[in-house]
Design a protein around this motif. Structure first.
Motif, PDB file in Angstrom:
ATOM      1  N   GLU A 147      48.680  47.356  37.447  1.00  0.00           N
ATOM      2  CA  GLU A 147      47.995  46.270  38.133  1.00  0.00           C
ATOM      3  C   GLU A 147      46.513  46.183  37.759  1.00  0.00           C
ATOM      4  O   GLU A 147      45.980  45.108  37.530  1.00  0.00           O
ATOM      5  CB  GLU A 147      48.130  46.520  39.631  1.00  0.00           C
ATOM      6  CG  GLU A 147      47.878  45.298  40.455  1.00  0.00           C
ATOM      7  CD  GLU A 147      48.062  45.626  41.920  1.00  0.00           C
ATOM      8  OE1 GLU A 147      47.191  45.237  42.691  1.00  0.00           O
ATOM      9  OE2 GLU A 147      49.060  46.278  42.251  1.00  0.00           O
TER      10      GLU A 147
ATOM     11  N   VAL B 118      49.632  38.464  32.979  1.00  0.00           N
ATOM     12  CA  VAL B 118      50.435  39.314  33.853  1.00  0.00           C
ATOM     13  C   VAL B 118      51.901  39.069  33.510  1.00  0.00           C
ATOM     14  O   VAL B 118      52.319  37.925  33.416  1.00  0.00           O
ATOM     15  CB  VAL B 118      50.219  38.938  35.338  1.00  0.00           C
ATOM     16  CG1 VAL B 118      51.120  39.749  36.243  1.00  0.00           C
ATOM     17  CG2 VAL B 118      48.765  39.132  35.718  1.00  0.00           C
ATOM     18  N   LYS B 130      45.620  39.120  41.634  1.00  0.00           N
ATOM     19  CA  LYS B 130      44.696  38.792  40.540  1.00  0.00           C
ATOM     20  C   LYS B 130      43.770  37.667  40.951  1.00  0.00           C
ATOM     21  O   LYS B 130      42.572  37.692  40.732  1.00  0.00           O
ATOM     22  CB  LYS B 130      45.502  38.322  39.322  1.00  0.00           C
ATOM     23  CG  LYS B 130      46.048  39.436  38.535  1.00  0.00           C
ATOM     24  CD  LYS B 130      45.338  39.509  37.227  1.00  0.00           C
ATOM     25  CE  LYS B 130      45.004  40.962  36.985  1.00  0.00           C
ATOM     26  NZ  LYS B 130      45.868  41.541  36.008  1.00  0.00           N
TER      27      LYS B 130
END
Lengths: 348, 173
Positions: A147, B118, B130
């Motif tokens: 992430e 992503v 994000k």
């Protein structure tokens, strides 16, 4: 046909544009420590995406151990694969499209390293094509992704986007004017870097440089590409101005140097690589300014590839070194120029 | 001395080989030496060395011997091994060596927060996180630029998204 014989925008300065992205498959050790069974697992997983890739153009899959050594070297010199892939030929594989624009290297430094190479200045189209291929592979393959850190790569210098965008530029006039150091310093401030692609260390054989992004974590892919485009546009404009200035101040001496370079390439019996690259560079600059009628930039770039060690060895079908190689290079180049001249005559 | 191979250029590379007590000497020019890849092994300045150097540097204070013992439990890569190769062994190495890698990434990359693509498989949750990070940076910039209207707008958006993410996370747990 590969990028070499195709026209592209701004081809006078930019030979090719390339975008590479690095990906790893989740939960399989990186190639740095992987076992042979992992390598097969990775290769077959990526291979399973082949039918989906084939919608646009033809893609072929090959294990590097099945490709003869000379052919492997040719792939490297055409910038379709890396030396690193060939060093690991026992476990590596390659997917290549028939137009020689997109290649997917498997089990190089990372599990997957895909490249798109296009003629001239076409960074955005190269990124778009790469992005599409990535989307297709992603449907069947789960990537190692974090992430915060983005795409996880074997070397921390590639983590994040895993993307390296690069542009191969011919910068003879800026080199002559000793502007390259300054350019290097300037572009490093926005996270870009330049290096000679032929030759070692600081010398750039043939005045050919590769400009690329150094930073992969932080800015988005689009940011990196647009930074590159801005920087390369400026370098390009400066090179064009410098070429005109060099020609103007050089006068007949400049034209003479170009024609002499052509004369030597056209007639020499022994050509050392360094010497060959210097003359090819001179000829290329001349052709870009409209000298040497009948020869295009694509012709010159074709000659440049043909004169690289593996190009020469493929033509002659033998592994050579030293003077033997240099003599063979002169032969290959002389014949290639003769053929180009013949085909031009026919066209007229 | 002239190169013994081409007998034209000055010999600048001198090599002494001892194999089974038999000594051979070679004097070559750079060009000829480069053609023979059998013995030339000039160690080049590599990115691996650089990373190793940076890691040593960032660990000048907290017990380096402890770091040297660190090991990735997933693939068995040892910290000392990574330092030598400059290559990680698997994706989990990023977690096990996180403490050591953090400063290095900041120094090499200038950042330690990915803002690019992503993978779709990672799901929309990640995408929204994000978005949240992007808005937060934008908010900071807006405040710096004294664009308070935009800042207020962003603050509300951030709040709403944060709440949404929180409730989702809570539901899962």
């Amino acid at each position: 046909m590969s990028w070499i014989n195709e026209t592209g925008p701004d081809r006078d300065v930019v030979m090719s544009s390339r975008v590479r992205i690095a990906r790893n498959i989740a939960d399989i050790p990186f190639p740095s420590i992987m076992q042979p069974q992992h390598a097969v697992q990775v290769a077959e997983k990526v291979r399973s995406c082949l039918p989906d890739l084939k919608s646009g153009s033809r893609f072929d899959f090959m294990y590097m151990r099945d490709v003869p050594a000379i052919e492997r070297q040719i792939l490297v010199e055409k910038h379709l694969a890396s030396q690193d892939l060939m060093k690991r030929y026992e476990q590596s594989a390659l997917i290549m499209d028939s137009r020689e624009k997109i290649t997917v290297m498997i089990n190089e430094e990372d599990h997957i390293r895909m490249h798109c190479i296009l003629p001239g200045f076409q960074l955005n189209p190269a990124w778009e094509q790469m992005n599409k291929v990535d989307d297709i592979i992603e449907q069947k393959v789960e990537y190692a992704y974090h992430e915060q850190l983005g795409y996880l790569t074997c070397c921390p210098t590639n983590v994040g986007t895993g993307m390296r965008a690069s542009v191969m530029m011919h910068l003879p006039a800026l080199t002559i004017n000793k502007q390259m150091n300054l350019i290097l310093q300037t572009i490093s401030k926005i996270g870009l870097t330049a290096r000679g692609i032929y030759g070692e260390g600081s010398e750039a054989l043939g005045n050919i440089y590769q400009i690329s992004n150094q930073i992969t974590l932080g800015p988005s892919e689009e940011d990196i590409i647009s930074n590159m485009i801005i920087a390369c546009r400026q370098i390009m404009e400066k090179e064009r101005i410098a070429r005109k200035a060099v020609r103007k101040t050089g006068g007949i001496q400049f034209d003479d140097a170009v024609w002499r370079a052509f004369g030597i390439l056209r007639n020499a019996r022994v050509l050392e690589l360094k010497e060959f690259m210097a003359y090819i560079s001179q000829m290329r600059m001349g052709v870009s300014l409209g000298l040497i009628p009948g020869f295009s930039l694509e012709d010159v770039d074709g000659l440049m590839t043909a004169g690289q060690p593996a190009g020469v060895m493929r033509k002659t079908g033998r592994i050579m070194e030293g003077t033997e190689l240099d003599a063979a290079r002169a032969d290959v180049i002389r014949k290639a120029i003769e053929e180009l001249e013949k085909s031009k005559e026919k066209n007229i | 001395m002239l190169c013994q191979e081409c007998k034209e250029r000055e010999a600048t590379v001198h090599v002494t080989k001892i194999i089974n007590n038999r000594k051979t000497e070679m004097h070559l020019c750079e060009y000829c030496a480069r053609q023979r890849d059998d013995f030339i092994q000039i160690p080049s300045f590599s990115v691996n060395d650089l990373i190793a150097g940076l890691m040593d540097f960032s660990h000048s204070q907290p017990a380096p011997e402890k770091a040297a013992l660190a090991k990735c439990a997933a693939c068995g890569m040892e910290y000392s091994q990574f330092k030598k190769m400059g290559r990680l062994g698997c994706q989990k190495c990023y977690e096990y060596f996180g403490r050591e890698l953090g400063p290095v990434l900041r120094r090499i990359q200038g950042s330690s927060q990915h803002a690019g693509k992503v993978p779709r498989q990672a799901g929309s949750h990640l995408l929204r996180k994000k978005q949240l990070a992007r808005w937060k940076t934008e908010l900071k910039r807006a405040v710096e630029l004294e664009a308070y209207e935009r800042a207020a707008e962003l603050r509300d958006k951030i709040k709403a998204l944060e709440q949404a993410l929180d409730s989702e996370g809570g539901g899962k747990r």
